[in-house]
Design a protein around this motif. Structure first.
Motif, PDB file in Angstrom:
ATOM      1  N   PHE A  20       0.855  -1.180   0.000  1.00  0.00           N
ATOM      2  CA  PHE A  20       0.000   0.000   0.000  1.00  0.00           C
ATOM      3  C   PHE A  20       0.892   1.231   0.000  1.00  0.00           C
ATOM      4  O   PHE A  20       1.940   1.233   0.624  1.00  0.00           O
ATOM      5  CB  PHE A  20      -0.896   0.025   1.239  1.00  0.00           C
ATOM      6  CG  PHE A  20      -1.858  -1.117   1.317  1.00  0.00           C
ATOM      7  CD1 PHE A  20      -3.060  -1.064   0.656  1.00  0.00           C
ATOM      8  CD2 PHE A  20      -1.547  -2.243   2.055  1.00  0.00           C
ATOM      9  CE1 PHE A  20      -3.956  -2.122   0.736  1.00  0.00           C
ATOM     10  CE2 PHE A  20      -2.432  -3.308   2.142  1.00  0.00           C
ATOM     11  CZ  PHE A  20      -3.643  -3.248   1.472  1.00  0.00           C
ATOM     12  N   ASP A  21       0.457   2.284  -0.657  1.00  0.00           N
ATOM     13  CA  ASP A  21       1.295   3.477  -0.653  1.00  0.00           C
ATOM     14  C   ASP A  21       0.718   4.583   0.227  1.00  0.00           C
ATOM     15  O   ASP A  21       1.302   5.647   0.327  1.00  0.00           O
ATOM     16  CB  ASP A  21       1.580   3.977  -2.065  1.00  0.00           C
ATOM     17  CG  ASP A  21       0.370   4.584  -2.743  1.00  0.00           C
ATOM     18  OD1 ASP A  21      -0.721   4.571  -2.142  1.00  0.00           O
ATOM     19  OD2 ASP A  21       0.518   5.068  -3.872  1.00  0.00           O
ATOM     20  N   ASN A  22      -0.416   4.360   0.857  1.00  0.00           N
ATOM     21  CA  ASN A  22      -0.906   5.386   1.783  1.00  0.00           C
ATOM     22  C   ASN A  22      -1.692   4.738   2.912  1.00  0.00           C
ATOM     23  O   ASN A  22      -2.155   3.605   2.813  1.00  0.00           O
ATOM     24  CB  ASN A  22      -1.746   6.448   1.061  1.00  0.00           C
ATOM     25  CG  ASN A  22      -2.969   5.868   0.388  1.00  0.00           C
ATOM     26  OD1 ASN A  22      -3.931   5.548   1.059  1.00  0.00           O
ATOM     27  ND2 ASN A  22      -2.911   5.710  -0.936  1.00  0.00           N
ATOM     28  N   VAL A  23      -1.794   5.466   3.993  1.00  0.00           N
ATOM     29  CA  VAL A  23      -2.434   4.954   5.197  1.00  0.00           C
ATOM     30  C   VAL A  23      -3.915   4.675   4.958  1.00  0.00           C
ATOM     31  O   VAL A  23      -4.474   3.694   5.456  1.00  0.00           O
ATOM     32  CB  VAL A  23      -2.256   5.962   6.352  1.00  0.00           C
ATOM     33  CG1 VAL A  23      -3.040   5.536   7.587  1.00  0.00           C
ATOM     34  CG2 VAL A  23      -0.776   6.112   6.689  1.00  0.00           C
ATOM     35  N   LEU A  24      -4.552   5.513   4.185  1.00  0.00           N
ATOM     36  CA  LEU A  24      -5.988   5.340   3.940  1.00  0.00           C
ATOM     37  C   LEU A  24      -6.283   4.006   3.269  1.00  0.00           C
ATOM     38  O   LEU A  24      -7.275   3.344   3.596  1.00  0.00           O
ATOM     39  CB  LEU A  24      -6.519   6.501   3.095  1.00  0.00           C
ATOM     40  CG  LEU A  24      -8.040   6.603   2.990  1.00  0.00           C
ATOM     41  CD1 LEU A  24      -8.684   6.751   4.361  1.00  0.00           C
ATOM     42  CD2 LEU A  24      -8.442   7.772   2.103  1.00  0.00           C
ATOM     43  N   ASP A  25      -5.434   3.584   2.332  1.00  0.00           N
ATOM     44  CA  ASP A  25      -5.650   2.280   1.692  1.00  0.00           C
ATOM     45  C   ASP A  25      -5.496   1.140   2.682  1.00  0.00           C
ATOM     46  O   ASP A  25      -6.200   0.131   2.612  1.00  0.00           O
ATOM     47  CB  ASP A  25      -4.666   2.090   0.534  1.00  0.00           C
ATOM     48  CG  ASP A  25      -5.121   2.813  -0.728  1.00  0.00           C
ATOM     49  OD1 ASP A  25      -6.307   3.158  -0.815  1.00  0.00           O
ATOM     50  OD2 ASP A  25      -4.280   3.034  -1.619  1.00  0.00           O
ATOM     51  N   ILE A  26      -4.564   1.286   3.635  1.00  0.00           N
ATOM     52  CA  ILE A  26      -4.341   0.221   4.616  1.00  0.00           C
ATOM     53  C   ILE A  26      -5.585  -0.015   5.458  1.00  0.00           C
ATOM     54  O   ILE A  26      -5.943  -1.156   5.752  1.00  0.00           O
ATOM     55  CB  ILE A  26      -3.150   0.577   5.528  1.00  0.00           C
ATOM     56  CG1 ILE A  26      -1.848   0.575   4.710  1.00  0.00           C
ATOM     57  CG2 ILE A  26      -3.040  -0.399   6.695  1.00  0.00           C
ATOM     58  CD1 ILE A  26      -0.650   1.066   5.480  1.00  0.00           C
ATOM     59  N   SER A  74      -8.690   0.843   4.686  1.00  0.00           N
ATOM     60  CA  SER A  74      -9.937   0.742   3.926  1.00  0.00           C
ATOM     61  C   SER A  74     -10.203  -0.696   3.535  1.00  0.00           C
ATOM     62  O   SER A  74      -9.275  -1.472   3.284  1.00  0.00           O
ATOM     63  CB  SER A  74      -9.858   1.607   2.663  1.00  0.00           C
ATOM     64  OG  SER A  74      -9.716   2.969   3.004  1.00  0.00           O
ATOM     65  N   ARG A 112      -9.999  -0.523  -2.216  1.00  0.00           N
ATOM     66  CA  ARG A 112      -9.467   0.697  -2.807  1.00  0.00           C
ATOM     67  C   ARG A 112     -10.616   1.632  -3.194  1.00  0.00           C
ATOM     68  O   ARG A 112     -11.599   1.206  -3.787  1.00  0.00           O
ATOM     69  CB  ARG A 112      -8.644   0.366  -4.064  1.00  0.00           C
ATOM     70  CG  ARG A 112      -7.369  -0.422  -3.788  1.00  0.00           C
ATOM     71  CD  ARG A 112      -6.306   0.436  -3.146  1.00  0.00           C
ATOM     72  NE  ARG A 112      -5.155  -0.348  -2.701  1.00  0.00           N
ATOM     73  CZ  ARG A 112      -4.019  -0.447  -3.375  1.00  0.00           C
ATOM     74  NH1 ARG A 112      -3.878   0.172  -4.517  1.00  0.00           N
ATOM     75  NH2 ARG A 112      -3.018  -1.174  -2.923  1.00  0.00           N
ATOM     76  N   GLY A 113     -10.463   2.882  -2.812  1.00  0.00           N
ATOM     77  CA  GLY A 113     -11.491   3.844  -3.168  1.00  0.00           C
ATOM     78  C   GLY A 113     -12.626   3.944  -2.170  1.00  0.00           C
ATOM     79  O   GLY A 113     -13.551   4.723  -2.362  1.00  0.00           O
ATOM     80  N   GLU A 114     -12.579   3.146  -1.096  1.00  0.00           N
ATOM     81  CA  GLU A 114     -13.655   3.211  -0.097  1.00  0.00           C
ATOM     82  C   GLU A 114     -13.764   4.626   0.477  1.00  0.00           C
ATOM     83  O   GLU A 114     -12.766   5.280   0.748  1.00  0.00           O
ATOM     84  CB  GLU A 114     -13.384   2.237   1.041  1.00  0.00           C
ATOM     85  CG  GLU A 114     -14.460   2.273   2.122  1.00  0.00           C
ATOM     86  CD  GLU A 114     -14.033   1.582   3.409  1.00  0.00           C
ATOM     87  OE1 GLU A 114     -12.868   1.192   3.521  1.00  0.00           O
ATOM     88  OE2 GLU A 114     -14.882   1.478   4.307  1.00  0.00           O
ATOM     89  N   LYS A 140     -14.030   6.263   3.341  1.00  0.00           N
ATOM     90  CA  LYS A 140     -13.846   6.003   4.766  1.00  0.00           C
ATOM     91  C   LYS A 140     -14.629   7.013   5.601  1.00  0.00           C
ATOM     92  O   LYS A 140     -14.587   8.212   5.347  1.00  0.00           O
ATOM     93  CB  LYS A 140     -12.362   6.096   5.102  1.00  0.00           C
ATOM     94  CG  LYS A 140     -12.003   5.617   6.486  1.00  0.00           C
ATOM     95  CD  LYS A 140     -12.056   4.130   6.598  1.00  0.00           C
ATOM     96  CE  LYS A 140     -11.605   3.661   7.979  1.00  0.00           C
ATOM     97  NZ  LYS A 140     -11.836   2.231   8.153  1.00  0.00           N
TER      98      LYS A 140
END
Lengths: 206, 201
Positions: free
Chosen positions: A3-9, A11, A14-16, A18
């Motif tokens: 993952f390249d960002n905390v939000l993806d981790i 979520s 992808r694209g959720e 949050k």
């Protein structure tokens, strides 16, 4: 998977989109300024501990005390779909430690919390809606750090303590939006000060 | 699972009783208000006053720790009300004012009465470029992502790549910014943001 960002981790996909999600580690010189200190009875002092894994401490005066940290009624969390997680510990006797979500700064009745109190034999799940319900866990109180995870759903609330489901309640569930809170109580006073500690807090909507 | 955490990174969830002190507020025109919202999942609010071009913005006080041609930004926000615009991205403008035609910048925007959401981008020369997505403007929360390197700028919405550009890309050091502006009509314009993450890669 990378993952390249905390939000993806955090979520589910992808694209959720949050929902509100808050994480606090309690480090540095003092708690962040976005916390509000509220004293309901007596007063407490909040300070960062200078000790390994010490986190944030709350210390009461020598009289009976009830105090909390909260978001000054900036309530981003659902009463029917949210989780709060905290790591905290009690003092040796006659103190109360609480972690969860509340409304109207603790005295305002509506709340979901995990509590430990030296006047009770076990850690307890508290739900406050129209009234108050306390549901005991099977875990005796002590002065060690524990991980508390409370969850509120449309028809029930639950407390997981150190990863295990320990208490469930279906009565007096909160019915209004909620905010994070950390609570401390000095149950007796009588010249004794009390100190509780908190080293992690997280809340999110589900 | 891993994440590249070696470079500069900031994560803000816009929670608590007030805006985290790392942000600096600025009012370019009018008398904007800044407030944490007391409502479920609505985060932080920037609301303009009435008046032509009234605007308010938050930035990192011109502490430019992000690389204009090697950064990514992920954010969740909406234009909650008003016939104005909300822009979220990076810039080298000192006060965090986005949308100018002279600064290095790259940002997502929802601008009334445009038909579609789009990006503003500029390499710092007096020009500025815009590109539309296929997503209509609205007042709902969306998840936006910007990804810029030396050759390509990409803009995603709700996980889908919507825009790719290869010219007029920002360079140099930039800061994070959220910008809300009212145009000449309607009531106040309000932007709400509940997540923002920026990082160099």
């Amino acid at each position: 998977m990378v993952f390249d960002n905390v939000l993806d981790i955090v979520s589910a996909e992808r694209g959720e989109l949050k929902k509100s999600w808050f994480v606090e580690w309690f480090y540095g010189t003092q708690e962040k300024a976005y916390w509000t200190q509220t004293n309901h009875q007596g007063s407490a002092t909040w300070a960062m501990a200078d000790s390994i894994n010490g986190g944030l401490t709350a210390t009461t005066a020598s009289a009976q005390t009830r105090a909390e940290l909260n978001f000054n009624n900036k309530r981003h969390y659902n009463f029917d779909g949210a989780v709060a997680i905290g790591i905290s510990k009690l003092d040796v006797d006659n103190s109360t430690v609480a972690i969860g979500l509340d409304n109207l700064n603790f005295t305002g009745i509506q709340a979901l919390s995990a509590e430990g109190s030296n006047v009770q034999p076990f850690f307890i799940l508290i739900t406050r809606g129209a009234g108050t319900t306390g549901t005991f866990t099977s875990v005796p109180i002590d002065t060690n750090f524990h991980k508390f995870r409370v969850k509120i759903a449309p028809t029930f609330a639950e407390l997981r303590l150190d990863g295990l489901l320990e208490a469930t309640s279906t009565t007096n569930l909160p019915t209004v939006k909620l905010q994070p809170f950390l609570g401390i109580g000095n149950n007796v006073g009588g010249g004794n000060i009390r100190t509780t500690a908190y080293r992690y807090y997280e809340a999110f909507n589900i | 699972m891993s994440v590249g955490i070696g470079n500069q990174r900031v994560v803000d969830r816009f929670d608590g009783d007030s805006l985290d002190e790392r942000w600096l507020t600025n009012i370019g025109s009018g008398s904007a208000t800044f407030a944490m919202i007391d409502a479920i999942d609505e985060g932080f609010s920037i609301e303009t006053s009435l008046g032509n071009n009234a605007n308010g913005e938050i930035s990192f006080g011109n502490k430019k720790q992000y690389d204009g041609n090697k950064f990514k930004q992920v954010s969740i926000w909406r234009r909650a009300q008003g016939e104005g615009q909300v822009l979220v991205g990076i810039t080298d403008e000192p006060n965090g004012i986005l949308g100018s035609s002279i600064n290095n910048q790259f940002n997502w925007g929802d601008s009334f009465p445009a038909t579609f959401k789009g990006i503003n981008f500029n390499d710092g020369t007096p020009s500025g470029s815009v590109a539309d997505s296929s997503v209509p403007i609205d007042t709902l929360f969306h998840r936006y992502k910007l990804e810029v390197d030396v050759t390509t700028g990409k803009a995603f919405i709700d996980g889908l790549l919507e825009i790719t550009v290869t010219t007029d890309l920002p360079t140099g050091s930039v800061q994070n910014a959220v910008f809300v502006r009212r145009f000449s009509a309607g009531g106040v314009t309000e932007g709400q943001i509940r997540y923002c993450e920026v990082y160099n890669f």
